[in-house]
Design an enzyme around this catalytic site. Structure first.
Site, PDB file in Angstrom:
ATOM      1  NE  ARG A  96       9.471  -6.316  19.952  1.00  0.00           N
ATOM      2  CZ  ARG A  96      10.727  -6.330  20.412  1.00  0.00           C
ATOM      3  NH1 ARG A  96      11.304  -5.218  20.801  1.00  0.00           N
ATOM      4  NH2 ARG A  96      11.379  -7.467  20.483  1.00  0.00           N
ATOM      5  CD  GLU A 117     -10.467   2.411  -3.791  1.00  0.00           C
ATOM      6  OE1 GLU A 117     -11.534   2.213  -3.185  1.00  0.00           O
ATOM      7  OE2 GLU A 117      -9.512   1.583  -3.815  1.00  0.00           O
ATOM      8  CD  GLU A 130     -12.411  -3.953   7.540  1.00  0.00           C
ATOM      9  OE1 GLU A 130     -11.677  -3.100   7.051  1.00  0.00           O
ATOM     10  OE2 GLU A 130     -12.652  -5.035   6.995  1.00  0.00           O
ATOM     11  NE  ARG A 138     -10.512   1.019   7.872  1.00  0.00           N
ATOM     12  CZ  ARG A 138      -9.292   1.460   8.127  1.00  0.00           C
ATOM     13  NH1 ARG A 138      -8.901   1.678   9.363  1.00  0.00           N
ATOM     14  NH2 ARG A 138      -8.434   1.689   7.145  1.00  0.00           N
ATOM     15  CG  HIS A 168     -11.994  -3.121  -2.026  1.00  0.00           C
ATOM     16  ND1 HIS A 168     -12.864  -2.120  -2.396  1.00  0.00           N
ATOM     17  CD2 HIS A 168     -10.761  -2.538  -2.001  1.00  0.00           C
ATOM     18  CE1 HIS A 168     -12.181  -0.996  -2.570  1.00  0.00           C
ATOM     19  NE2 HIS A 168     -10.904  -1.227  -2.335  1.00  0.00           N
TER      20      HIS A 168
HETATM   21  N1  NAD Z   1      -4.140   0.951   2.731  1.00  0.00           N
HETATM   22  C1  NAD Z   1      -5.328   1.175   2.206  1.00  0.00           C
HETATM   23  O1  NAD Z   1      -6.270   1.527   2.916  1.00  0.00           O
HETATM   24  C2  NAD Z   1      -5.513   1.012   0.736  1.00  0.00           C
HETATM   25  C3  NAD Z   1      -6.675   1.508   0.118  1.00  0.00           C
HETATM   26  C4  NAD Z   1      -6.786   1.421  -1.259  1.00  0.00           C
HETATM   27  C5  NAD Z   1      -5.760   0.858  -2.005  1.00  0.00           C
HETATM   28  N2  NAD Z   1      -4.655   0.380  -1.373  1.00  0.00           N
HETATM   29  C6  NAD Z   1      -3.542  -0.196  -2.145  1.00  0.00           C
HETATM   30  O2  NAD Z   1      -2.986   0.821  -2.953  1.00  0.00           O
HETATM   31  C7  NAD Z   1      -2.373   0.211  -4.084  1.00  0.00           C
HETATM   32  C8  NAD Z   1      -2.767   0.970  -5.321  1.00  0.00           C
HETATM   33  O3  NAD Z   1      -2.296   2.281  -5.232  1.00  0.00           O
HETATM   34  P1  NAD Z   1      -2.134   3.203  -6.532  1.00  0.00           P
HETATM   35  O4  NAD Z   1      -3.334   3.084  -7.349  1.00  0.00           O
HETATM   36  O5  NAD Z   1      -1.691   4.514  -6.041  1.00  0.00           O
HETATM   37  O6  NAD Z   1      -0.994   2.453  -7.353  1.00  0.00           O
HETATM   38  P2  NAD Z   1       0.602   2.614  -7.393  1.00  0.00           P
HETATM   39  O7  NAD Z   1       1.129   2.906  -6.065  1.00  0.00           O
HETATM   40  O8  NAD Z   1       1.105   1.417  -8.109  1.00  0.00           O
HETATM   41  O9  NAD Z   1       0.804   3.906  -8.325  1.00  0.00           O
HETATM   42  C9  NAD Z   1       0.346   3.868  -9.645  1.00  0.00           C
HETATM   43  C10 NAD Z   1       1.437   4.225 -10.668  1.00  0.00           C
HETATM   44  O10 NAD Z   1       1.583   5.642 -10.738  1.00  0.00           O
HETATM   45  C11 NAD Z   1       2.948   6.006 -10.549  1.00  0.00           C
HETATM   46  N3  NAD Z   1       2.908   7.324  -9.940  1.00  0.00           N
HETATM   47  C12 NAD Z   1       2.594   7.621  -8.654  1.00  0.00           C
HETATM   48  N4  NAD Z   1       2.491   8.940  -8.498  1.00  0.00           N
HETATM   49  C13 NAD Z   1       2.757   9.500  -9.692  1.00  0.00           C
HETATM   50  C14 NAD Z   1       2.772  10.836 -10.154  1.00  0.00           C
HETATM   51  N5  NAD Z   1       2.442  11.852  -9.368  1.00  0.00           N
HETATM   52  N6  NAD Z   1       3.106  11.055 -11.447  1.00  0.00           N
HETATM   53  C15 NAD Z   1       3.380  10.029 -12.265  1.00  0.00           C
HETATM   54  N7  NAD Z   1       3.335   8.729 -11.892  1.00  0.00           N
HETATM   55  C16 NAD Z   1       3.026   8.479 -10.615  1.00  0.00           C
HETATM   56  C17 NAD Z   1       3.483   4.893  -9.712  1.00  0.00           C
HETATM   57  O11 NAD Z   1       4.894   4.827  -9.792  1.00  0.00           O
HETATM   58  C18 NAD Z   1       2.808   3.681 -10.334  1.00  0.00           C
HETATM   59  O12 NAD Z   1       3.442   3.319 -11.527  1.00  0.00           O
HETATM   60  C19 NAD Z   1      -2.811  -1.232  -4.095  1.00  0.00           C
HETATM   61  O13 NAD Z   1      -1.754  -2.048  -3.666  1.00  0.00           O
HETATM   62  C20 NAD Z   1      -3.942  -1.267  -3.092  1.00  0.00           C
HETATM   63  O14 NAD Z   1      -4.073  -2.511  -2.472  1.00  0.00           O
HETATM   64  C21 NAD Z   1      -4.516   0.457  -0.018  1.00  0.00           C
HETATM   65 ZN    ZN Z   2      -9.249   0.036  -2.651  1.00  0.00          ZN
END
Ligand code: NAD
Ligand code: ZN
Length: 362
Positions: free
Chosen positions: A119, A183, A235, A239, A246
């Protein structure tokens, strides 16, 4: 490293540390850790690069790890269960801490595991992509995808701290760096015209990964996100402006299959549709609309919707979005560069026109 930014949420407030060489800083990790047991969650790509450093910084703790497969297509219930298997199998108690080491996928899924395990246990975000450093690691939205809809299963659960080591960006693939810029453009468009203008002038330095330019966009983005989250954590209102582009972006991700387009790429195209629609509705001036689209294009991001997805298909996918309220679609629209508005009262015909006009041509 300068003084940390603080996300101000009363007794759930936490610091965002930004700087070089922070992965090995036990002194930053320690105050955020509850108990002696720490589970690091990361993936197969990131582990060989950064796991040892973080592990070494946690040498004073009983530390274990889960190494997940890499990709948006693994942001699922099955993968979540692997984290629970490791926690329960390792007899992790209620006073233990999860550490998310990776991009947004690892951050979202680890945060959700932390929200659910017994939890709720504390967790720390160590984001390693630009996208995660400017956006997903801050604000406490956690979750996984469902085949029918992006991020449809999740929880609000704030991290205990966010540690952004800008050195990690040296190994990030170029395509991922560009995805993160989407972003940043978003913050400029919704509430920070100065950041937008700065990006127009300095985009090349960001793309060349000049440390000062990266530090600036990360700091400024986190500040924007922290302010919005502090004003409206769950939100209920403002927010939602962080969702600019998106609703369209999530439809692209789900419609093409998760992992086909990167999240940042889908958001970039979504921002262009939102700008186009805002212009058609007479809110955003044509010159500002053109500036928004031009910056997305200069960042090497898609400005158009994928050809495979028709307007009808996109509308269908958008109907499952979390922003739908009382059956009405709510969209984030722009009044100017730096000014956004939440609207569920717009001409649906204009939306269809935008979806058709913004589609890729053969
Ligand atoms: N929670 C939130 O508020 C929020 C906001 C925006 C996006 N998101 C989510 O985030 C996700 C996207 O995140 P992302 O763009 O980081 O993608 P990701 O987590 O898939 O990372 C992108 C790629 O880069 C690789 N990688 C990560 N760090 C690295 C590094 N330092 N060197 C080499 N490779 C590296 C990863 O293994 C992956 O292949 C989506 O699922 C999205 O929905 C969440
Ligand atoms: Zn996003």
């Amino acid at each position: 490293m300068s003084a940390p930014l603080i996300v101000r949420l009363g007794d759930r407030s936490y610091p965002i540390h930004i700087g070089s060489g922070l992965l090995s800083r036990t002194d930053l990790l320690a105050p955020a850790i509850a108990g002696r047991q720490v589970m690091i969650v990361t993936n197969e790509t990131i582990a060989p690069l950064y796991f040892d450093k973080v592990r070494a910084a946690l040498s004073g703790y009983a530390c274990e790890a889960v190494i997940l497969p890499d990709g948006e297509q693994y942001k699922t219930m099955d993968t979540l269960m692997r984290i629970f298997d490791a926690l329960i199998g390792g007899r992790f108690e209620r006073r233990s801490t999860l550490v998310a080491l990776g991009g947004g996928v690892i951050g979202d899924i680890t945060g959700f595991a932390a929200a659910c395990y017994q939890r709720g246990v504390p967790f720390i975000q160590i984001p390693t992509t630009l996208l995660a450093q400017v956006d997903s690691s801050v604000g406490g939205k956690t979750g996984i995808n469902h085949p029918l809809g992006k991020n449809m299963i999740g929880a609000f659960h704030q991290p205990r701290c966010v540690i952004i080591d800008t050195d990690t960006l040296t190994t990030l693939p170029d395509r991922e760096l560009r995805a993160g810029i989407a972003e940043v453009v978003k913050y400029g468009l919704i509430r920070d015209a100065e950041l937008f203008a700065w990006l127009e002038a300095h985009l090349d330095e960001v793309l060349a990964r000049r440390p000062a330019a990266l530090a600036y966009v990360i700091e400024r983005s986190c500040r924007n996100k922290a302010e919005v989250v502090a004003a409206d954590e769950r939100e209920k209102g403002i927010r939602a402006i962080l969702n600019l582009g998106h609703t369209f972006g999530h439809a692209i991700e789900a419609g093409l299959g998760f992992g086909e387009w990167l999240h940042g790429e889908a958001v970039a195209a979504g921002i262009c549709v939102a700008a186009d629609l805002s212009m058609r509705l007479g809110k955003l001036g044509p010159a500002d609309c053109a500036r928004a689209i031009a910056l997305i294009e200069r960042a090497g991001l898609p400005a158009r919707l994928p050809r495979q997805l028709t307007a009808e298909r996109l509308l269908d996918l958008m109907a499952v979005d979390k922003k739908v309220q009382g059956g009405r679609l709510r969209l984030i629209l722009l009044d100017a560069i730096g000014a956004a508005r939440i609207s569920d009262d717009f001409d649906a015909a204009k939306l269809k026109q935008s979806l058709a006009a913004c589609r890729e041509v053969a």
